[in-house]
Enzyme design. Structure first.
Site, short mmCIF file in Angstrom:
data_model
loop_
_atom_site.label_atom_id
_atom_site.label_comp_id
_atom_site.label_asym_id
_atom_site.label_seq_id
_atom_site.Cartn_x
_atom_site.Cartn_y
_atom_site.Cartn_z
N GLN A 337 0.84 -1.20 0.00
CA GLN A 337 0.00 0.00 0.00
C GLN A 337 0.87 1.24 0.00
OE1 GLN A 337 -2.73 -0.57 3.34
NE2 GLN A 337 -4.39 -0.92 1.90
N THR A 503 0.97 -3.03 7.82
CA THR A 503 1.05 -4.48 7.81
C THR A 503 -0.07 -5.01 6.92
OG1 THR A 503 1.97 -4.30 10.03
CG2 THR A 503 1.35 -6.50 9.32
N HIS A 504 -0.12 -4.47 5.72
CA HIS A 504 -1.14 -4.87 4.76
C HIS A 504 -0.46 -5.45 3.53
CE1 HIS A 504 -3.81 -1.47 6.68
NE2 HIS A 504 -3.59 -2.48 7.50
N ASN A 505 0.30 -6.52 3.74
CA ASN A 505 0.98 -7.19 2.64
C ASN A 505 -0.01 -8.16 2.00
OD1 ASN A 505 2.51 -7.09 5.33
ND2 ASN A 505 4.15 -6.78 3.88
N ASN A 543 -4.07 -5.19 -4.02
CA ASN A 543 -4.44 -4.63 -2.73
C ASN A 543 -5.29 -3.39 -2.93
OD1 ASN A 543 -4.68 -4.44 0.00
ND2 ASN A 543 -2.51 -4.13 0.41
#
Lengths: 576, 260
Positions: A337, A503-505, A543
């Site tokens: 992101q 922590t948006h992998n 994403n």
């Protein structure tokens, strides 16, 4: 020699949100479930002295111990990949509850546009807009928003989510289980300004609950006390929906679920006589280092994005993606992101130190395809928000550009600004690019002798343009809010593993309706192993401009239904 | 027995004071004193107080002002790092600086434990100098990097100003620190082992951590760091104040402050 244990019906690798959901649903159906969790047991009783910024937010007490396992990183293949020696850009979870313990609780549904991004983009703007010549690889998810809607609803009820209807979101079958959080003066300021600019702000959907709630499984979640220690912390009140207070007790109360802690899975075992199925897993007791074989009829991978990928790869299940030939599906479409935002400096003081993890307001007018992209050189966008998550003094030292980062001026400015700045930020989507992928490292190993995951990632031109767009919109809102000075995020450079971003992998084990282009089907059943399921944000094909957990939870509930069905009937679920 | 130990310490401390010039009035101002003695001293209110005098001459009595040291056994090195931290977060008209807030003692305890030993960091080789986007790649633990950094602060100070770091005046200290910050200071080892900007960044973050941590970590003494920033520390809830239109100036509380 590994010791072989008695076979179970369903095995989950990892016990956080997704493992807990699978375990709860399968155990309620009478299936015998074992959850292998490499960390330790923990729960609300462990969070009673949690208001310690240094220990939890700075030294990452609840996060993965990277001395045992990390990953390696490089921006491009011409660099030598080197280990991420300390946590930074993202904070991996560990122990019971996983990252579901220390999340903020901002719980969105991805947009209908997200699930059909390729078809909808092509239909509206033409094929050129997919920008394939520039390396972007947009793909539909093999599922629609409408198909996923019942599972979103189910996850939101498990959480008791507090929120209000989003005029720019997908259609809902039911209202949020609990009303929105308290609209504080900071949020009202944002609401007035963004409404004035023609946007449609709403209260952020929150898993810190506005009122006490009993979920459909009979688990009680308390009302949030706005103590301001949410992100990177566990909740001492049991007021932040987490696996430890919802799905894990639900699973345990059936008597059909056993959590085995300190159990680190190192391999998924394929049936020697039938390579369309797995027989179980091999794991290591992290304290004794004894090895065990745990046979199971169904294996579900519920660890984080990187570890789900790694277990498939080291177990030789699926074909590794190659960026040169673009063959192989395992490891492709890794996304992250971007955060295009701005900081406003005010004369008045705000109660910035109070708050809750998902206390905020946001609008989606510049997210997804809610705005026209005809004349823009990027696709998608981001959710623009103000949050009042509780700013703490070590991590929050806001400075005007050009203020020294130490010394008298730093001290004066950072102290004054601490309660006099507000930030508005866009949480920007990123799209799959052929050069961004995960692989296995050739040099570095984890504490159990298994190779580390190797991440090759950099921001691309679309990211820079989207970032700029979101930063400008954020700055306009802050000006409208009356900031006397607004400082916009600097232009996006190379991706760095050092500063915390999100922590948006996502990606690496993506879902789809075509085995040539995805790792799992839309029940998250592996294309090459009928009794193996892989769940998490690794399934995301790109994403979106939102926090991922709402969509992860929905996918997990759908997967749980698939697992139960498979346990009863077997076979390929996409054919049913 | 205990009395004897205490006397020994006092003696060695007096000795140190002489060699550094403090005892002869060679250094002016409270910041140095604050570095290794009770910070009340330079308020002038402990001169007639015997216990204060003991503290002033260095008996580590476990008090908040002088809890003793675990990691920095060398007095001069502790003085160097204390002064460097004070320059990062100086005492001014807003309130105390890093030294009065106990930040050097915070660092001392941290370096002796998991933080200093990189217990939760991946420390397996091989080690290579990486790109800035790849983060810290040295084989040195934080304890080793601080030890080296302190040595190099003094070396740079001597080269530029012909004296140890802690004996320079503030502006000269800043000049030395800026050189470290810019990555221009000689660390005496290859860049793959240590870069001066890495040391500087660690010094800066440790200072901020030390001035704003919960006082149980020996920094943020008397919660004075929090008071300056108007951060209330550990409060059970804000549910009754969260919608207040006024700024709430709340008396801070430490995590274990309200417990026995």
């Amino acid at each position: 020699m590994a010791k072989e244990l008695d076979k179970v019906d369903v095995l989950t690798v990892g016990v956080g949100w997704t493992g807990g959901i699978i375990a709860a649903e399968a155990a309620k159906e009478g299936l015998k479930v074992v959850g292998l969790e490499r960390g330790k047991e923990r729960g609300t009783e462990d969070y009673q002295n949690i208001h310690d910024e240094y220990k939890y937010a700075i030294r990452y007490e609840l996060m993965q111990d990277v001395s045992k396992e990390t990953l390696t990183f490089r921006n491009s293949p011409d660099q030598r990949a080197l280990p991420m020696r300390q946590l930074g850009s993202f904070l991996l979870g560990e122990n019971l509850g996983g990252a579901g313990t220390h999340w903020n609780g901002q719980t969105w549904r991805f947009l209908p546009y997200d699930f059909e991004i390729r078809s909808m983009t092509e239909e509206k703007y033409g094929e050129d807009k997919l920008m394939e010549d520039d390396g972007y690889r947009l793909q539909d998810w093999g599922i629609t928003y409408d198909e996923l809607e019942p599972y979103f609803d189910r996850f939101e009820k498990t959480c008791g989510l507090s929120g209000e209807e989003n005029p720019l979101g997908g259609k809902r079958s039911d209202a949020y289980p609990t009303p929105p959080m308290i609209k504080t003066p900071i949020l009202k300021k944002f609401e007035k300004a963004s409404s004035g600019l023609g946007y449609s702000p709403i209260m952020m959907p929150s898993a810190n609950l506005s009122e006490a709630f009993e979920n459909p499984d009979g688990q009680k979640i308390q009302a949030c006390q706005y103590c301001a220690f949410c992100e990177r912390f566990g909740c001492e009140y049991g007021a932040k929906s987490s696996p430890e207070i919802t799905v894990i007790p639900t699973a345990r109360e059936t008597g059909n679920f056993e959590v085995r802690t300190h159990a680190n899975v190192v391999e998924i075992l394929t049936d020697e006589d039938d390579d369309s199925r797995v027989t179980g897993v091999k794991y290591v007791d992290t304290r004794t280092r004894e090895e065990f074989i745990q046979p199971a009829d169904v294996v579900v991978l519920n660890s984080y994005v990187f570890n789900n990928y790694k277990l498939l790869r080291v177990s030789d299940i699926g074909k590794q993606y190659d960026p040169e030939t673009e063959e192989g599906t395992l490891g492709r479409s890794y996304c992250y992101q971007i955060f295009g935002g701005a900081t406003g400096f005010f004369d008045e003081q705000f109660n910035t130190f109070m708050g809750a993890g998902a206390l905020g307001m946001a609008f989606d007018d510049h997210n997804g395809d809610n705005f026209d992209h005809s004349d823009l050189d990027f696709l998608h966008g981001g959710n623009i928000s103000v949050t009042q998550t509780g700013s703490r003094p070590i991590a929050n030292n806001p400075l005007r550009p050009d203020t020294p980062s130490w010394g008298s001026e730093f001290k004066k400015e950072s102290i004054e600004n601490y309660t006099r700045t507000l930030s508005v930020s866009g949480q920007g989507a990123t799209l799959p690019h052929k050069d961004n992928y995960i692989d296995l490292d050739e040099t570095y190993k984890d504490d159990y002798g298994v190779p580390l995951v190797k991440l090759t990632y950099n921001f691309k031109n679309q990211d820079r343009a989207r970032h700029q767009h979101l930063a400008e919109r954020s700055a306009e809102v802050l000006e409208e809010m009356g900031a006397k000075e607004v400082s916009k995020a600097a232009e996006l450079g190379d991706y760095s593993i050092v500063p915390y971003q999100s922590t948006h992998n996502t990606g690496g084990t993506i879902m789809g309706d075509d085995p040539e282009k995805s790792v799992v089907n839309n029940w998250l059943q592996h294309w090459d192993r009928d009794n193996l399921f892989v769940v998490g944000a690794g399934n995301f094909v790109h994403n979106s401009g939102y926090n991922p957990t709402g969509t992860v939870g929905a996918l997990a509930y759908r997967c749980a239904e698939g697992v139960i069905r498979f346990a009863k009937e077997g076979g390929r679920l996409e054919d049913k | 027995m205990a009395q004897k130990g205490s006397d020994d310490k006092q003696f060695s401390r007096r000795d140190f004071l002489k060699t550094t010039g403090v005892a002869t009035g060679g250094i002016i101002g409270g910041s140095l004193l604050g570095g290794f003695v009770g910070y009340n001293l330079d308020d002038g209110d402990t001169a007639s107080d015997t216990s204060g005098e003991n503290k002033g001459e260095g008996a580590a009595d476990g008090s908040a002002e002088n809890p003793g040291r675990i990691f920095f056994h060398n007095d001069a090195q502790f003085e160097t790092i204390s002064q460097a931290m004070e320059r990062i977060y100086p005492e001014d008209d807003m309130g105390p600086g890093a030294i009065k807030l106990g930040a050097p003692y915070f660092l001392d305890m941290q370096l002796a434990g998991a933080y200093g030993n990189n217990s939760k960091e991946y420390m397996k080789g091989p080690f290579y100098e990486g790109e800035p986007t790849q983060g810290y790649q040295s084989r040195l633990t934080r304890a080793e990097l601080f030890t080296l950094g302190i040595e190099r602060l003094d070396a740079e100070a001597n080269e530029a100003f012909d004296d140890d770091f802690s004996k320079l005046d503030g502006e000269d200290m800043d000049e030395v620190l800026t050189k470290f910050q810019k990555g221009e200071a000689d660390m005496g080892v290859p860049p793959a082992t240590a870069k001066s900007e890495d040391f500087f960044n660690l010094l800066r973050s440790a200072t901020i951590e030390g001035v704003y941590c919960d006082p149980m970590y020996r920094g943020n003494r008397g919660m004075e760091g929090w008071k300056m920033k108007q951060f209330p520390g550990h409060q059970h809830q804000y549910i009754d104040k969260i919608d207040s239109g006024e700024f709430e100036d709340i008396k801070p509380q430490s995590l274990y402050g309200g417990k026995s």
